[in-house]
Motif scaffolding. Structure first.
Motif, PDB file in Angstrom:
ATOM      1  N   HIS A 182      -3.933  19.240  -3.154  1.00 47.74           N
ATOM      2  CA  HIS A 182      -2.634  19.422  -3.845  1.00 47.74           C
ATOM      3  C   HIS A 182      -1.945  20.561  -3.249  1.00 47.74           C
ATOM      4  O   HIS A 182      -2.794  21.400  -2.637  1.00 47.74           O
ATOM      5  N   ARG A 184       1.326  23.655  -4.091  1.00 44.97           N
ATOM      6  CA  ARG A 184       1.917  24.223  -5.294  1.00 44.97           C
ATOM      7  C   ARG A 184       3.202  24.647  -4.663  1.00 44.97           C
ATOM      8  O   ARG A 184       3.563  24.619  -3.478  1.00 44.97           O
ATOM      9  N   TRP A 185       4.385  24.500  -5.685  1.00 41.77           N
ATOM     10  CA  TRP A 185       5.683  24.535  -5.136  1.00 41.77           C
ATOM     11  C   TRP A 185       5.888  25.769  -4.234  1.00 41.77           C
ATOM     12  O   TRP A 185       6.785  25.605  -3.425  1.00 41.77           O
ATOM     13  N   GLY A 262       1.873  22.559 -10.381  1.00 42.66           N
ATOM     14  CA  GLY A 262       2.272  24.076 -10.838  1.00 42.66           C
ATOM     15  C   GLY A 262       3.986  24.264 -10.759  1.00 42.66           C
ATOM     16  O   GLY A 262       4.201  25.249 -10.243  1.00 42.66           O
ATOM     17  N   SER A 336      -1.399  19.202 -15.105  1.00 43.10           N
ATOM     18  CA  SER A 336      -1.496  19.996 -13.640  1.00 43.10           C
ATOM     19  C   SER A 336      -0.447  21.016 -13.574  1.00 43.10           C
ATOM     20  O   SER A 336      -0.301  21.425 -12.663  1.00 43.10           O
TER      21      SER A 336
END
Length: 337
Positions: A182, A184-185, A262, A336
């Motif tokens: 994944h 995160r922004w 996130g 999440s």
């Protein structure tokens, strides 16, 4: 004038069979009942339809003139009944629906083909609309239902979830990012990104959700059309920020979807129906097909490095745990954050 179908049927049967007795047998009525229906029919029309003798009934000119019209009435009723039965059994019918342009391009063609194979005599007519116009099409009765994600909720429509997805990084399958489980922004600041302009519904959701956690997202490139965004990603100009289901089948071997967390940003695709409207049987069958047929986000997106299709559109290292963790996050995005 008070003519009913039982009188018309009695007249046609007597004319065709030349006998009240045989007509009564065919209609499963008594002779007295057929005679009464025939007499009532003559009284209503104001003409004699048969010259009666002790041995036979002879049609008059009025009967000759009336027969084609009476037969047409019975044939029309039969067509009406058969048509309604066909619609109820989803063998016949026609319905129209709208789909947002991106959902239409990514999802609808295979679903329409599958529906045609299952119900060949039903005509499904799709209109692709900008996402902000799908609710309007439903409320104005231009279509029976619509497929998309309304940019604002209204009590005037009912929503049936078709896909519960979330925003992902869409990258080339050979990108190092495709190896990630994944992203995160905040990590997107390190790579060129492609997203819609501020008037785009997806961008609006991004800005609103990130603002709640004190974050800010500024894409490198702005593209309001999904096709433009994916074309730029395929050329290596940046990663797209989209729900994974918007990656059409023509790109699924070349692209990978890495879930953004996130926070996770949910994006649900709905069937939109005007509140209180009962879908026709054919339209209901299509919605049911969609519910069962598009429930897995972007099934078949390629694994990184062209290793073949994964179970859903994610990178190879995410494949093993996607079904247990990422799918859980899709249905409950708060897990999440």
């Amino acid at each position: 004038m008070n003519v009913n179908l039982r009188q018309v049927r009695a007249f046609v049967a007597v004319y065709r069979l030349g006998s009240v007795t045989r007509a009564a047998q065919q209609l499963n009525l008594t002779q007295a009942a057929v005679s009464l229906l025939l007499r009532q029919f003559e009284e209503t029309l104001g003409v004699r339809l048969f010259d009666r003798t002790t041995r036979r009934l002879t049609p008059t000119q009025a009967a000759l003139d009336a027969l084609p019209v009476a037969q047409e009435v019975l044939d029309g009723v039969e067509r009406l009944v058969n048509g309604a039965r066909g619609m109820r059994e989803k063998r016949l019918g026609r319905f129209g629906f709208a789909a947002s342009t991106s959902a239409a391009a990514a999802l609808m063609a295979p679903m329409l083909q599958r529906f045609r194979e299952r119900y060949p005599e039903v005509e499904a007519v799709m209109q692709d609309r900008p996402p902000e116009r799908i609710v309007e099409a439903v409320l104005m009765d231009e279509v029976e239902f619509a497929i998309g994600t309304p940019d604002r909720r209204t009590a005037a429509v009912e929503l049936t979830p078709l896909i519960q997805d979330r925003l992902c990084v869409i990258c080339r399958a050979d990108s190092p990012l495709a190896q990630r489980r994944h992203l995160r922004w905040r990590e997107l600041k390190e790579v060129p990104t492609i997203s819609g302009s501020r008037r785009n519904p997806i961008r609006a959701v991004i800005d609103e959700t990130l603002a709640e956690s004190g974050q800010h997202f500024v894409p490198t490139h702005e593209a309001d059309y999904v096709a433009t965004s994916l074309a730029m990603t395929l050329q290596g100009l940046g990663v797209s920020v989209l729900p994974s289901y918007l990656v059409g089948p023509q790109h699924r071997r070349d692209l990978a979807a890495v879930p953004l967390v996130g926070p996770a940003v949910p994006r649900t695709l709905y069937a939109v129906v005007k509140r209180g409207h009962q879908l026709s049987p054919a339209a209901q069958a299509f919605v049911e097909l969609l519910v069962g047929g598009v429930a897995r986000p972007a099934a078949g997106l390629a694994r990184a490095g062209g290793a073949g299709a994964g179970p859903v559109g994610v990178s190879p290292q995410a494949d093993a745990r996607w079904n247990t963790e990422a799918t859980k996050a899709i249905h409950n995005p708060s897990t999440s954050r």
